[in-house]
Motif scaffolding. Structure first.
Motif, PDB file in Angstrom:
ATOM      1  N   MET A 104       0.816  -1.187   0.000  1.00 29.40           N
ATOM      2  CA  MET A 104       0.000   0.000   0.000  1.00 29.40           C
ATOM      3  C   MET A 104       0.864   1.257   0.000  1.00 29.40           C
ATOM      4  N   GLY A 105       2.099   1.159  -0.476  1.00 24.86           N
ATOM      5  CA  GLY A 105       2.986   2.308  -0.457  1.00 24.86           C
ATOM      6  C   GLY A 105       2.988   3.112  -1.742  1.00 24.86           C
ATOM      7  N   ILE A 106       2.191   2.758  -2.717  1.00 27.35           N
ATOM      8  CA  ILE A 106       2.186   3.461  -3.996  1.00 27.35           C
ATOM      9  C   ILE A 106       1.328   4.714  -3.883  1.00 27.35           C
ATOM     10  N   ASN A 107       1.930   5.859  -4.211  1.00 29.01           N
ATOM     11  CA  ASN A 107       1.187   7.112  -4.203  1.00 29.01           C
ATOM     12  C   ASN A 107       1.891   8.074  -5.155  1.00 29.01           C
ATOM     13  N   ILE A 108       1.601   7.972  -6.436  1.00 31.81           N
ATOM     14  CA  ILE A 108       2.207   8.834  -7.455  1.00 31.81           C
ATOM     15  C   ILE A 108       1.245   9.989  -7.693  1.00 31.81           C
ATOM     16  N   VAL A 109       1.711  11.231  -7.459  1.00 33.42           N
ATOM     17  CA  VAL A 109       0.845  12.404  -7.499  1.00 33.42           C
ATOM     18  C   VAL A 109       1.286  13.361  -8.602  1.00 33.42           C
ATOM     19  N   ASN A 110       0.298  13.962  -9.259  1.00 32.78           N
ATOM     20  CA  ASN A 110       0.531  15.020 -10.245  1.00 32.78           C
ATOM     21  C   ASN A 110       0.565  16.341  -9.480  1.00 32.78           C
ATOM     22  N   LYS A 111       1.758  16.768  -9.055  1.00 32.77           N
ATOM     23  CA  LYS A 111       1.903  17.961  -8.220  1.00 32.77           C
ATOM     24  C   LYS A 111       1.524  19.240  -8.961  1.00 32.77           C
ATOM     25  N   LYS A 112       1.679  19.234 -10.253  1.00 39.56           N
ATOM     26  CA  LYS A 112       1.383  20.408 -11.058  1.00 39.56           C
ATOM     27  C   LYS A 112      -0.122  20.691 -11.127  1.00 39.56           C
ATOM     28  N   ALA A 113      -0.943  19.666 -10.942  1.00 42.36           N
ATOM     29  CA  ALA A 113      -2.392  19.788 -11.102  1.00 42.36           C
ATOM     30  C   ALA A 113      -3.013  20.745 -10.085  1.00 42.36           C
ATOM     31  N   LYS A 114      -2.614  20.682  -8.830  1.00 44.39           N
ATOM     32  CA  LYS A 114      -3.181  21.566  -7.795  1.00 44.39           C
ATOM     33  C   LYS A 114      -2.872  23.028  -8.091  1.00 44.39           C
ATOM     34  N   PHE A 115      -1.723  23.282  -8.709  1.00 46.65           N
ATOM     35  CA  PHE A 115      -1.324  24.647  -9.029  1.00 46.65           C
ATOM     36  C   PHE A 115      -2.073  25.180 -10.242  1.00 46.65           C
ATOM     37  N   GLU A 116      -2.363  24.315 -11.203  1.00 46.18           N
ATOM     38  CA  GLU A 116      -2.976  24.730 -12.464  1.00 46.18           C
ATOM     39  C   GLU A 116      -4.505  24.738 -12.455  1.00 46.18           C
ATOM     40  N   PHE A 117      -5.147  23.993 -11.523  1.00 45.92           N
ATOM     41  CA  PHE A 117      -6.592  23.802 -11.573  1.00 45.92           C
ATOM     42  C   PHE A 117      -7.245  23.918 -10.198  1.00 45.92           C
ATOM     43  N   PHE A 118      -8.545  24.294 -10.202  1.00 41.26           N
ATOM     44  CA  PHE A 118      -9.416  24.187  -9.034  1.00 41.26           C
ATOM     45  C   PHE A 118     -10.148  22.859  -9.168  1.00 41.26           C
ATOM     46  N   PHE A 119     -10.126  22.025  -8.130  1.00 42.19           N
ATOM     47  CA  PHE A 119     -10.794  20.732  -8.193  1.00 42.19           C
ATOM     48  C   PHE A 119     -12.249  20.872  -7.763  1.00 42.19           C
ATOM     49  N   GLU A 120     -13.160  20.365  -8.588  1.00 43.36           N
ATOM     50  CA  GLU A 120     -14.589  20.379  -8.288  1.00 43.36           C
ATOM     51  C   GLU A 120     -15.010  19.068  -7.608  1.00 43.36           C
ATOM     52  N   ARG A 121     -14.602  17.946  -8.182  1.00 40.48           N
ATOM     53  CA  ARG A 121     -15.034  16.631  -7.718  1.00 40.48           C
ATOM     54  C   ARG A 121     -13.982  15.592  -8.098  1.00 40.48           C
ATOM     55  N   THR A 122     -13.859  14.536  -7.316  1.00 45.15           N
ATOM     56  CA  THR A 122     -12.904  13.471  -7.637  1.00 45.15           C
ATOM     57  C   THR A 122     -13.633  12.135  -7.771  1.00 45.15           C
ATOM     58  N   GLU A 123     -13.049  11.268  -8.570  1.00 47.27           N
ATOM     59  CA  GLU A 123     -13.565   9.903  -8.778  1.00 47.27           C
ATOM     60  C   GLU A 123     -12.373   8.951  -8.772  1.00 47.27           C
ATOM     61  N   ASP A 124     -12.600   7.721  -8.331  1.00 47.81           N
ATOM     62  CA  ASP A 124     -11.587   6.676  -8.428  1.00 47.81           C
ATOM     63  C   ASP A 124     -11.915   5.814  -9.638  1.00 47.81           C
ATOM     64  N   ALA A 125     -10.936   5.630 -10.507  1.00 43.72           N
ATOM     65  CA  ALA A 125     -11.138   4.838 -11.715  1.00 43.72           C
ATOM     66  C   ALA A 125     -10.083   3.739 -11.785  1.00 43.72           C
ATOM     67  N   GLY A 126     -10.471   2.619 -12.351  1.00 44.48           N
ATOM     68  CA  GLY A 126      -9.518   1.557 -12.622  1.00 44.48           C
ATOM     69  C   GLY A 126      -8.750   1.885 -13.895  1.00 44.48           C
ATOM     70  N   ILE A 127      -7.588   1.283 -14.082  1.00 46.28           N
ATOM     71  CA  ILE A 127      -6.768   1.523 -15.269  1.00 46.28           C
ATOM     72  C   ILE A 127      -6.492   0.182 -15.926  1.00 46.28           C
ATOM     73  N   VAL A 128      -6.599   0.133 -17.259  1.00 41.42           N
ATOM     74  CA  VAL A 128      -6.254  -1.076 -17.997  1.00 41.42           C
ATOM     75  C   VAL A 128      -4.755  -1.013 -18.278  1.00 41.42           C
ATOM     76  N   LEU A 129      -3.997  -1.926 -17.660  1.00 44.51           N
ATOM     77  CA  LEU A 129      -2.536  -1.931 -17.773  1.00 44.51           C
ATOM     78  C   LEU A 129      -2.026  -3.298 -18.189  1.00 44.51           C
ATOM     79  N   VAL A 130      -0.812  -3.301 -18.741  1.00 42.81           N
ATOM     80  CA  VAL A 130      -0.092  -4.532 -19.077  1.00 42.81           C
ATOM     81  C   VAL A 130       0.783  -4.866 -17.865  1.00 42.81           C
ATOM     82  N   GLY A 131       1.177  -6.113 -17.726  1.00 42.43           N
ATOM     83  CA  GLY A 131       1.963  -6.558 -16.575  1.00 42.43           C
ATOM     84  C   GLY A 131       3.224  -5.768 -16.323  1.00 42.43           C
ATOM     85  N   SER A 132       3.959  -5.437 -17.387  1.00 45.70           N
ATOM     86  CA  SER A 132       5.208  -4.694 -17.204  1.00 45.70           C
ATOM     87  C   SER A 132       4.936  -3.253 -16.758  1.00 45.70           C
TER      88      SER A 132
END
Length: 143
Positions: free
Chosen positions: A1-29
């Motif tokens: 549970m140590g994974i936490n990759i954040v887009n730091k630039k986003a908070k500076f560039e945008f006002f957040f209205e709402r958030t959603e959790d989405a799954g991602i389709v990824l390959v094993g590598s």
């Protein structure tokens, strides 16, 4: 549970209205690279294509092993139809969908937190910088 990759630039560039959790389709590598913390969301953005949500510009570099993938390919985001329709309606209002962070849920599955956001103007960005500087000064005085 140590994974936490954040887009730091986003908070500076945008006002957040709402958030959603989405799954991602990824390959094993890709999963292996993300678990090592090698992923960048800085230039990434979300778009709709055939009533499905995709992310473009997310960079997941190759690990260098026999299993390789294309680092900058479009990746599908998984949401329920109801959530997708709601997001699509909000896009018409002039808002945008920004990938904010990648994290691991309770079951060990990688999820992406996407934010419905409104772009900041230049004076809003200056205000954000000013607030940050004030907080730093207060922390220095408290220490």
């Amino acid at each position: 549970m140590g994974i936490n990759i954040v887009n730091k630039k986003a908070k500076f560039e945008f006002f957040f209205e709402r958030t959603e959790d989405a799954g991602i389709v990824l390959v094993g590598s890709e999963v292996k690279s993300i678990r090592e913390g090698k992923c960048s969301l800085v230039d990434a953005f979300c778009f709709f294509e055939n009533e499905e949500l995709f992310i473009r510009g997310m960079n997941i570099p190759n690990k260098g092993n026999a299993y390789s993938h294309e680092p900058m390919r479009n990746r599908k985001l998984l949401l329920k139809k109801k959530e997708l329709r709601k997001l699509e309606k909000d896009l018409i209002k002039g808002l945008t969908i920004i990938p904010y962070r990648i994290h691991e849920n309770v079951y060990g599955i990688l999820k992406m937190e996407i934010c419905l956001a409104k772009g900041k103007k230049l004076y809003d960005k200056r205000e954000t910088i000013k607030e940050r500087d004030i907080q730093r000064e207060q922390q220095k005085q408290n220490i």
